[in-house]
Design a protein around this motif. Sequence first.
Motif, PDB file in Angstrom:
ATOM      1  N   HIS A  56       0.863  -1.241  -0.037  1.00 51.33           N
ATOM      2  CA  HIS A  56       0.014  -0.033   0.056  1.00 51.33           C
ATOM      3  C   HIS A  56       0.953   1.353   0.017  1.00 51.33           C
ATOM      4  O   HIS A  56       0.413   2.270  -0.549  1.00 51.33           O
ATOM      5  N   GLN A  57       1.981   1.335   0.369  1.00 50.79           N
ATOM      6  CA  GLN A  57       3.054   2.338   0.505  1.00 50.79           C
ATOM      7  C   GLN A  57       3.392   2.570  -0.920  1.00 50.79           C
ATOM      8  O   GLN A  57       3.472   3.779  -1.235  1.00 50.79           O
ATOM      9  N   VAL A  58       3.631   1.378  -1.602  1.00 47.25           N
ATOM     10  CA  VAL A  58       4.142   1.488  -2.870  1.00 47.25           C
ATOM     11  C   VAL A  58       3.002   2.223  -3.721  1.00 47.25           C
ATOM     12  O   VAL A  58       3.315   3.295  -4.604  1.00 47.25           O
ATOM     13  N   LYS A  59       1.994   1.650  -3.571  1.00 52.70           N
ATOM     14  CA  LYS A  59       0.767   2.434  -4.445  1.00 52.70           C
ATOM     15  C   LYS A  59       0.673   3.689  -4.139  1.00 52.70           C
ATOM     16  O   LYS A  59       0.309   4.765  -5.159  1.00 52.70           O
ATOM     17  N   ALA A  60       0.656   3.994  -2.861  1.00 51.84           N
ATOM     18  CA  ALA A  60       0.462   5.583  -2.218  1.00 51.84           C
ATOM     19  C   ALA A  60       1.653   6.602  -2.994  1.00 51.84           C
ATOM     20  O   ALA A  60       1.296   7.695  -3.728  1.00 51.84           O
ATOM     21  N   VAL A  70      -2.922  12.517  -2.701  1.00 46.93           N
ATOM     22  CA  VAL A  70      -3.188  11.271  -2.112  1.00 46.93           C
ATOM     23  C   VAL A  70      -3.783  11.278  -0.781  1.00 46.93           C
ATOM     24  O   VAL A  70      -3.314  12.010   0.088  1.00 46.93           O
ATOM     25  N   CYS A  71      -4.506  10.274  -0.326  1.00 42.91           N
ATOM     26  CA  CYS A  71      -5.006  10.213   1.034  1.00 42.91           C
ATOM     27  C   CYS A  71      -4.771   8.910   1.352  1.00 42.91           C
ATOM     28  O   CYS A  71      -5.412   7.595   0.742  1.00 42.91           O
ATOM     29  N   LEU A  72      -3.841   8.533   2.270  1.00 35.51           N
ATOM     30  CA  LEU A  72      -3.610   7.350   2.773  1.00 35.51           C
ATOM     31  C   LEU A  72      -4.541   6.996   4.020  1.00 35.51           C
ATOM     32  O   LEU A  72      -4.332   7.517   5.032  1.00 35.51           O
ATOM     33  N   ALA A  73      -5.328   6.055   3.840  1.00 35.32           N
ATOM     34  CA  ALA A  73      -6.420   5.770   4.778  1.00 35.32           C
ATOM     35  C   ALA A  73      -6.097   4.362   5.270  1.00 35.32           C
ATOM     36  O   ALA A  73      -7.281   3.697   5.649  1.00 35.32           O
ATOM     37  N   SER A  78       0.685   1.740  10.220  1.00 37.92           N
ATOM     38  CA  SER A  78       0.899   1.031   8.718  1.00 37.92           C
ATOM     39  C   SER A  78       1.834   1.692   8.023  1.00 37.92           C
ATOM     40  O   SER A  78       1.904   1.688   6.792  1.00 37.92           O
ATOM     41  N   GLY A  79       2.800   2.567   8.624  1.00 37.73           N
ATOM     42  CA  GLY A  79       3.993   3.194   7.802  1.00 37.73           C
ATOM     43  C   GLY A  79       3.547   4.204   6.960  1.00 37.73           C
ATOM     44  O   GLY A  79       4.012   4.397   5.814  1.00 37.73           O
ATOM     45  N   LYS A  80       2.657   5.195   7.596  1.00 30.42           N
ATOM     46  CA  LYS A  80       2.352   6.639   6.814  1.00 30.42           C
ATOM     47  C   LYS A  80       3.486   7.428   6.560  1.00 30.42           C
ATOM     48  O   LYS A  80       3.568   8.325   5.473  1.00 30.42           O
ATOM     49  N   SER A 119      -4.678   9.254   7.373  1.00 30.47           N
ATOM     50  CA  SER A 119      -5.768   9.351   8.381  1.00 30.47           C
ATOM     51  C   SER A 119      -6.051   7.788   8.428  1.00 30.47           C
ATOM     52  O   SER A 119      -6.398   7.204   7.684  1.00 30.47           O
ATOM     53  N   ALA A 120      -6.147   7.251   9.783  1.00 25.21           N
ATOM     54  CA  ALA A 120      -5.868   5.809  10.143  1.00 25.21           C
ATOM     55  C   ALA A 120      -7.453   5.378  10.232  1.00 25.21           C
ATOM     56  O   ALA A 120      -8.068   4.186  10.007  1.00 25.21           O
ATOM     57  N   THR A 121      -8.121   6.188  10.957  1.00 27.03           N
ATOM     58  CA  THR A 121      -9.445   5.767  11.354  1.00 27.03           C
ATOM     59  C   THR A 121     -10.631   6.847  11.145  1.00 27.03           C
ATOM     60  O   THR A 121     -11.348   7.317  11.984  1.00 27.03           O
ATOM     61  N   ILE A 122     -10.800   7.209   9.750  1.00 25.58           N
ATOM     62  CA  ILE A 122     -11.796   8.156   9.497  1.00 25.58           C
ATOM     63  C   ILE A 122     -12.629   7.453   8.637  1.00 25.58           C
ATOM     64  O   ILE A 122     -12.292   6.754   7.538  1.00 25.58           O
ATOM     65  N   ALA A 123     -13.990   7.715   8.588  1.00 27.15           N
ATOM     66  CA  ALA A 123     -15.034   7.246   8.036  1.00 27.15           C
ATOM     67  C   ALA A 123     -15.015   8.234   6.606  1.00 27.15           C
ATOM     68  O   ALA A 123     -14.649   9.325   6.493  1.00 27.15           O
TER      69      ALA A 123
END
Length: 773
Positions: A56-60, A70-73, A78-80, A119-123
Amino acid sequence: MDLQAFYEKHGFARLHEWTLPPREAGYESVSSLAAQLAPEASRYLEATYPRGLYRHQVKAIRAACQGENVCLATGTASGKSALFFAAGIDTMAKRYKARVLAMYPTRALGGAFRIVAASATIAKPEEHVAKLFGRRFCVVGSEDDTSPRHPTHVEFVALPAGGDLLQAVALLLRHIAGQGHRAIAFLDSRQRVEIIGSILQRQDEEEADDDEAVGRRLRELEQVGILPYRSGYEEADRQAIQRGLTSGTLRGVVSTSALELGMDIPNLDVALLVGVPQSQTSLLQRIGRVGRHGPGHVVILHAQTALDDAVLANPSFLWQRPLTEAVLYLDHRRAQYIHAMCLAGIGGEHDLALNRRPGDSDAFQLSQAVEWPHGFAELCLAERSGQIPPEFETMRIEAGDSPHRTYLLRDMERRFTVELQTANELDKLGDLSVSQLMREAYPGAIYRYMGRCYRVTRVYHPSGKIVVRPEKQYHTKPKTMPPRISPQIDRPGTAVYQAGAGFIIASDLLVHEMVTGFFEYRGRTPRRFDYPIHNDPDLRGVQFDMPMFQRRYVTHGVSFFYPDLPDLDALRRLLLEAYAFVVPFDTQDVAVGTARVNGVRNHSLPQDSRLITLYDRVYGSLHLAARILEPGVLPRVAEQMEAFMHARFWDEIDPDLRPIAKAWVASLRETLTPVGGEAEAAAASEGDSRVRVILPGSFGYVELEGRRFLVDAVFFKPSGLHYRGRYPDDTSHQSCEIQLPVHLVAEMPGESRWGFYDIERGEIIEDSASGTN
């Protein structure tokens, strides 16, 4: 770790337990990004991540390097940071004049045309970032998450019967640390965090003399090994705590939500949650602090809340709640003006970004590439030109040359700084908002900072300073009067609905909070101190000349009227708990009280009506309470009220009053029918030449001074309409005449009589509906 022997010895009881399963990592080589990344960024990633990157890091990173926002959610841990650093290094390597702006806690990096956020925990992250930035984003979500996850054991545990909550938490923390584990404990109360810090200190050392305690707080806390942590600490103290946690020299920390986000603390293996967190987002963030580098252990203590009872009755409920949807208040006028001061003021962020120097042409223009919130551009231009709307003049005066320090990013209230004067220097002990001041640092209070106690001797409202001295480990509790809540029902913007036999009113409110003294505990027996305080030998240095310490503020709320509904504390708490169950919020941000309607033109309500009012405790309001009227929310609240009424509040309601209480709750399920717009009609009938004013001989309130103002006259001069009057409590300046613009003096329902000033005719017209109480 096995806590069963400890539980049995001290009376704890395990109620339920779960195990969150592990997940294997999915890696991809850094070389797969060679075509997109600058060589400098590639070298950084290869040196920092020799095993490769998560997929997922590579994709972002690939999307960011291709110019996308880009928003990494993905989840916690998870290595943001890899995305942030890679995007930043790549941008600066390819464009040597590029700039990178890092923002915390959102931790976003932005170039001229690119934004990287996480953001790790946003709807609904895609909707949120699009609304926040006005741009389209590539979202890498939880379905793409390939970071490893260690197993985490979760326990739901009951406290010892009849035991003290905070003593039990301190005991459990000390045991966990004594077994060689590193722990983090979360509580939602700043004062409870500090009290636990004090308990741990008392257990580790004898109380020091006052002189010996000064200047030793950090070293002593490091000896204890478990530190308190909350917002409002000085920067140096925050950094020292964070260094101790990161380096492993500290065994643990007791924190508010301040450590939920954005900080990777290595080797934490136990999390202690005092009560089920109010939201699922908060639960996952707190659990996510542990198990990052090995198996994790989470203990959730049953703290006798409604959520705790709900999980006890249905354990699966703990994992079934949806993530909290982020709420933006882009059209909030007060919030907009705070940002306008910081951005558009002379020497502000706009000038800094353009390297504008004194003497340069004053060219100010907002970017057209962003869809700015309605009204914000106009406020920026008004701030730049110095022609701000009258409603913001008080804020402009309070902000001075440092609006970014007066109003913090996550707070719309003015801040007060705490100062300790020692023999040789001035020691700063954090800062507080006005609402925190009323709870924690009123005159004579015991103010706690990093587990140490200090006595508040003076509060200087105009300068925003609180003076303290060292004190022993006492505890104080404010002696308060019920807040006086006055709905402004006859003002434009009020919405009135009929619900069955009752009415619901959404309106602005004037709230008056009062502290009349405090109770002090120097053991089990409290001692009462009433204001004013003069030279009390037990309160050395404390001086306060007024009968009450108070604040008034304008906010927004929703009021409920039902015929013959009793004014019961149980019903107020029932509404608040049910609303918090359905719409999570910070427990300090929303309150409930009894409002009184008087002198209004709305004929739907009887005169002198009493209403149960749910309201924002944030000055200017974020309309948190107003969400109860969003589609589908009120019926869910009513359903929860019915459940809580029988499970938690039934015995507190007089049997003769139960039918009325049940009928009120049932009415909240009814379809809401709007009641005619009398407020708008009343406002329109006043005409452009009439201005609503406080009548001579009546009182108003000057927010900037925090004092009542007696109006002697109303007059017009070229700069606008003014009052002439005096401060009645200022006995040393009774002969001084004070002139204030009318917009700086607020009405005080129940004390102010009001009418209209006809500017064309120069006369005051009294309104028959404005009688005081």
